[in-house]
Design a protein around this motif. Sequence first.
Motif, short mmCIF file in Angstrom:
data_model
loop_
_atom_site.label_atom_id
_atom_site.label_comp_id
_atom_site.label_asym_id
_atom_site.label_seq_id
_atom_site.Cartn_x
_atom_site.Cartn_y
_atom_site.Cartn_z
N LYS A 160 -12.48 -4.04 11.60
CA LYS A 160 -12.43 -3.20 10.39
C LYS A 160 -11.59 -2.50 10.03
CE LYS A 160 -15.76 -1.89 6.84
NZ LYS A 160 -17.11 -1.64 6.79
N VAL A 161 -11.37 -1.62 10.53
CA VAL A 161 -10.23 -0.61 10.95
C VAL A 161 -9.24 -1.14 10.80
CG1 VAL A 161 -9.46 1.21 12.36
CG2 VAL A 161 -11.91 1.05 11.99
N ARG A 162 -8.79 -2.25 12.02
CA ARG A 162 -7.11 -2.61 12.20
C ARG A 162 -7.15 -3.69 10.16
NH1 ARG A 162 -8.71 -4.52 16.58
NH2 ARG A 162 -9.74 -6.23 16.39
N HIS A 163 -8.18 -4.01 9.92
CA HIS A 163 -8.19 -4.66 8.40
C HIS A 163 -7.81 -3.94 7.69
CE1 HIS A 163 -8.13 -7.61 5.76
NE2 HIS A 163 -9.17 -6.91 4.39
N ALA A 164 -7.93 -2.75 7.84
CA ALA A 164 -7.78 -1.43 6.52
C ALA A 164 -6.99 -0.74 6.64
CB ALA A 164 -9.40 -0.28 6.47
N SER A 165 -6.72 -0.76 8.44
CA SER A 165 -4.64 -0.30 8.49
C SER A 165 -3.62 -0.98 7.68
CB SER A 165 -4.83 0.14 10.36
OG SER A 165 -5.95 0.61 10.48
N VAL A 166 -4.19 -2.06 8.06
CA VAL A 166 -3.03 -2.91 7.49
C VAL A 166 -3.57 -3.58 5.59
CG1 VAL A 166 -2.09 -5.50 7.06
CG2 VAL A 166 -2.96 -4.24 9.34
N ALA A 167 -3.97 -2.87 4.94
CA ALA A 167 -3.98 -3.23 4.15
C ALA A 167 -3.41 -1.87 3.37
CB ALA A 167 -5.91 -2.91 3.37
N ALA A 168 -3.91 -0.85 4.30
CA ALA A 168 -3.45 0.92 3.41
C ALA A 168 -2.07 0.42 3.81
CB ALA A 168 -3.32 1.71 4.07
N THR A 190 6.08 -6.50 7.27
CA THR A 190 5.76 -5.36 8.42
C THR A 190 4.84 -4.51 8.10
OG1 THR A 190 7.21 -3.36 7.21
CG2 THR A 190 8.61 -4.58 7.82
N ALA A 191 3.95 -4.78 7.51
CA ALA A 191 2.60 -3.84 7.11
C ALA A 191 2.07 -4.68 8.61
CB ALA A 191 1.77 -4.16 5.90
N HIS A 192 1.75 -5.40 8.98
CA HIS A 192 1.54 -5.94 10.17
C HIS A 192 1.52 -5.01 11.81
CE1 HIS A 192 -1.67 -8.52 8.21
NE2 HIS A 192 -0.44 -9.04 7.55
N ASP A 193 3.32 -4.42 11.58
CA ASP A 193 3.51 -4.19 13.20
C ASP A 193 2.86 -2.44 12.73
OD1 ASP A 193 4.93 -6.94 12.83
OD2 ASP A 193 6.62 -5.63 12.29
N THR A 194 2.75 -2.15 14.19
CA THR A 194 2.27 -1.02 14.46
C THR A 194 3.74 -0.36 14.45
OG1 THR A 194 1.89 -1.24 16.63
CG2 THR A 194 -0.29 -1.33 15.31
N GLY A 195 3.79 0.90 14.01
CA GLY A 195 4.95 1.75 14.06
C GLY A 195 5.99 1.28 13.21
N PRO A 223 5.60 4.95 7.58
CA PRO A 223 5.45 6.12 7.76
C PRO A 223 5.19 6.90 8.89
CG PRO A 223 3.69 5.92 6.10
CD PRO A 223 3.84 5.21 6.57
N PRO A 224 6.34 7.73 9.78
CA PRO A 224 6.11 7.88 10.68
C PRO A 224 4.75 8.28 11.16
CG PRO A 224 8.23 9.08 10.05
CD PRO A 224 7.09 8.53 8.96
N GLY A 225 3.69 7.83 12.38
CA GLY A 225 2.66 8.80 12.25
C GLY A 225 2.08 7.51 12.22
N TYR A 226 2.32 6.51 10.33
CA TYR A 226 1.51 5.84 10.96
C TYR A 226 0.60 4.02 10.88
CZ TYR A 226 -0.08 4.43 5.51
OH TYR A 226 -1.11 3.86 4.95
N GLY A 227 1.54 3.91 12.34
CA GLY A 227 1.54 2.70 13.05
C GLY A 227 0.16 3.15 13.65
N GLY A 228 -0.15 1.63 13.19
CA GLY A 228 -1.45 1.67 14.28
C GLY A 228 -2.77 2.06 13.44
#
Length: 193
Positions: free
Chosen positions: A114-122, A176-181, A186-191
């Motif tokens: 759920k956290v990964r999905h929300a992170s990609v969406a954001a 690139t929304a699926h890529d961490t970093g 934004p910087p510090g926004y990956g993962g």
Amino acid sequence: MAKKDAPPRWDRKMQQRLARGEAAALGELYDRFASLVHGLAHRVLGDERAADGVTREVFVHVWEHPEAYDPQQGPLRSWVAGLTHRLAVQRLRATETAALTQGAEGSTEELERKVRHASVAARADYIVQSMPTPLRAALELAYFQRRDYRQAAADLSITEDEARRRLRLGLQLLSTAHDTGAPGAPPGYGGAA
């Protein structure tokens, strides 16, 4: 109304004003970034009240720690988005973990999913909001109005080659929304940290 893309000079001046304790600077920063912060927080949390809380936390943090922003690392907008993402994910994890410990259905794996999905969406929301208007306009025509590149070209009064280029570039940025970093994040926004 302030320009959407703040120049680096504005970012440095804003940081200096915040460091001096200028309340007007915080108000100006809030006016410029509140909708971004609230939108990202809401996208991660899916809850209006929780997003309001994260929005307050973000601006309190910026007010209390203006030195935490380093203009050499990127735009203030990206730093604020990264801070929002981090605080929203922390709140989501805390809320979901509390629910799990109180016997709610689910597992830690489901929580992380759920956290990964929300992170990609954001991140995707941030990328779309941050991309140049011509790219965003072409993508909106293609996605919301189901236009192909020829129709988008006619609607935007540009060549078909230019419409294809804008759509391709916009989609590449969005991917690139699926890529961490990712470069678009934004910087510090990956993962999901």
